[in-house]
Design a protein around this motif. Structure first.
Motif, short mmCIF file in Angstrom:
data_model
loop_
_atom_site.label_atom_id
_atom_site.label_comp_id
_atom_site.label_asym_id
_atom_site.label_seq_id
_atom_site.Cartn_x
_atom_site.Cartn_y
_atom_site.Cartn_z
N UNK A 1 61.19 15.80 104.10
CA UNK A 1 60.66 15.00 102.91
C UNK A 1 60.65 13.29 103.24
N UNK A 2 61.57 12.85 103.83
CA UNK A 2 61.54 11.61 104.10
C UNK A 2 62.20 11.44 105.46
N UNK B 1 59.07 4.75 107.33
CA UNK B 1 59.60 6.03 107.20
C UNK B 1 58.15 6.74 106.73
N UNK B 2 58.20 8.21 107.13
CA UNK B 2 57.08 8.87 106.80
C UNK B 2 57.51 10.07 105.80
N UNK B 3 56.68 10.14 104.80
CA UNK B 3 57.19 10.86 103.60
C UNK B 3 55.76 11.70 103.35
N UNK B 4 55.80 12.94 103.58
CA UNK B 4 56.83 13.49 104.54
C UNK B 4 56.78 13.44 106.34
N UNK C 1 53.56 15.15 113.22
CA UNK C 1 53.04 13.96 112.83
C UNK C 1 52.59 13.21 113.80
N UNK C 2 51.29 12.70 113.66
CA UNK C 2 50.69 11.71 114.75
C UNK C 2 49.75 10.75 113.94
N UNK C 3 49.37 9.91 115.11
CA UNK C 3 48.11 8.95 114.11
C UNK C 3 46.87 9.65 113.88
N UNK D 1 49.94 5.28 107.08
CA UNK D 1 50.24 5.29 108.37
C UNK D 1 49.65 5.91 109.53
N UNK D 2 48.26 5.96 108.97
CA UNK D 2 47.24 6.74 110.15
C UNK D 2 46.84 5.69 111.13
N UNK D 3 46.37 6.37 112.26
CA UNK D 3 45.66 5.67 113.45
C UNK D 3 46.85 4.38 114.09
#
Length: 346
Positions: free
Chosen positions: A14-15, A23-26, A87-89, A96-98
């Motif tokens: 989740x975090x 931090x990525x969520x999720x 999780x990736x660009x 938080x893309x690219x």
């Protein structure tokens, strides 16, 4: 069912806070499993992916005729952050893309895998961790980060610390891709990749992935190519045009560039980190690997308390560990069988 089209699993955290502080969520950890986990959870093996590799790219070393037999072992193949499945660009929504994707290091990957192994499966001991190239780097990191958990390691064609010459190579890849027409700082449209940069990326790789002797002896003919140019275009350019998003490649490139078990919290040096490894180890560089030459791994093994250096002979260079050559595959498989049959390090 195995292969590219087989369904696979995704574990969501989740975090997940990366060491860079973002931090990525999720965060999503994609993985595949082979075999069944036994009742006491004592037959688990972890086999991380490599630079731009996906879980199915590891299947050449898994099978009923191999030491990694799914009839006996429960083999988990987690995908690295940035490879397009975890999780990736390319698959993370804004913001938080690219090129805004967090900077990932090897320890972040290992921590995500630790969360997977413990939270999803309740596994407390791994019989073996092994991997090729960046998978080898993760293997070393597992043994340093979780020495109480890892019984054996078999890193092949990889290292615990990225050498300066290796970093020079990685910098050349970054320069070729980011200078490409259409790269636009990483903000290219999803359906308009900078193809010229990807082709240049492949051409740089072509001079490193296989040895000088491989080219001198025209061993590329064994892979079905009819000329040197056919090999450069068909194998190398084709490799990086096969679903490998440029921002993903740059994320994994940064992970590779910064690899060093000595940067593990609590460790003061690479030598000290290697000395802390308790797992029994067979470390397997390839004789003519230009990224990870045997002398580098001889140095690493000299600082490990329970390790053996075993060089993969032949002219295939780095790709001795990639599965295209049955002779090298048999050599690696024999070491896996030996390691699993022998005592553990914990």
């Amino acid at each position: 069912m195995t292969g590219r089209d087989a369904p696979y699993h995704v574990h969501e955290v989740s975090e997940f806070t990366f060491e860079c502080g973002q931090t990525l969520r999720p965060a999503k950890i994609a993985y595949q499993t082979y075999g069944e986990l036994n009742a006491d959870k004592s037959n688990a093996i972890l086999y991380p992916t490599w630079y731009s590799g996906r879980h199915w790219d590891n299947e050449w070393l898994i099978g009923s005729d191999k030491a990694l037999d799914p009839g006996r072992w429960f083999i988990i193949v987690p995908n690295m952050f940035g490879n397009g499945l975890s999780s990736s660009p390319s698959n993370t929504p804004p913001p938080y893309n690219g090129p805004r994707f967090p900077r990932v290091n090897v320890r972040d990957n290992v921590e995500s895998q630790y969360r997977l192994v413990t939270e999803v499966f309740g596994i407390s001991t791994l019989k073996l961790v092994l991997g090729w190239s960046m998978g080898a780097g993760q293997t070393y990191q597992w043994a340093v980060s979780h020495p109480e958990m890892v019984e054996r390691i078999l890193p092949f064609c990889g290292s615990p610390r990225t050498a300066p010459h290796n970093q020079v190579f990685l910098d050349s890849l970054r320069a070729a891709l980011t200078a490409s027409v259409g790269f636009d700082g990483g903000w290219y449209p999803p359906d308009q990749w900078p193809v010229g940069g990807l082709r240049a990326f492949g051409r740089i790789y072509a001079g490193w992935g296989f040895s000088q002797a491989f080219y001198w002896d025209e061993v590329w003919r064994e892979l079905g190519y009819t000329s040197l140019e056919d090999f450069a275009v068909g194998f190398w350019e084709g490799f990086f045009l096969d679903g490998r998003d440029p921002n993903n490649l740059l994320t994994m490139l940064d992970t590779w560039w910064a690899g060093d078990v000595g940067a593990t919290p609590g460790q003061k040096s690479t030598e000290g980190a290697l000395g802390s490894i308790r797992a029994r180890a067979i470390c397997m560089p390839a004789e003519k690997d230009l990224y990870f030459p045997p002398e580098d791994e001889e140095w690493a093994v000299s600082h490990m308390p329970n390790a053996e250096l075993r060089v993969i002979p032949g002219v295939w260079g780095h790709f001795a560990g990639g599965g295209p050559n049955p002779v090298d595959t048999a050599f690696i498989d024999a070491a896996v069988a030996e390691l699993l049959a022998g005592p553990s390090g914990i």
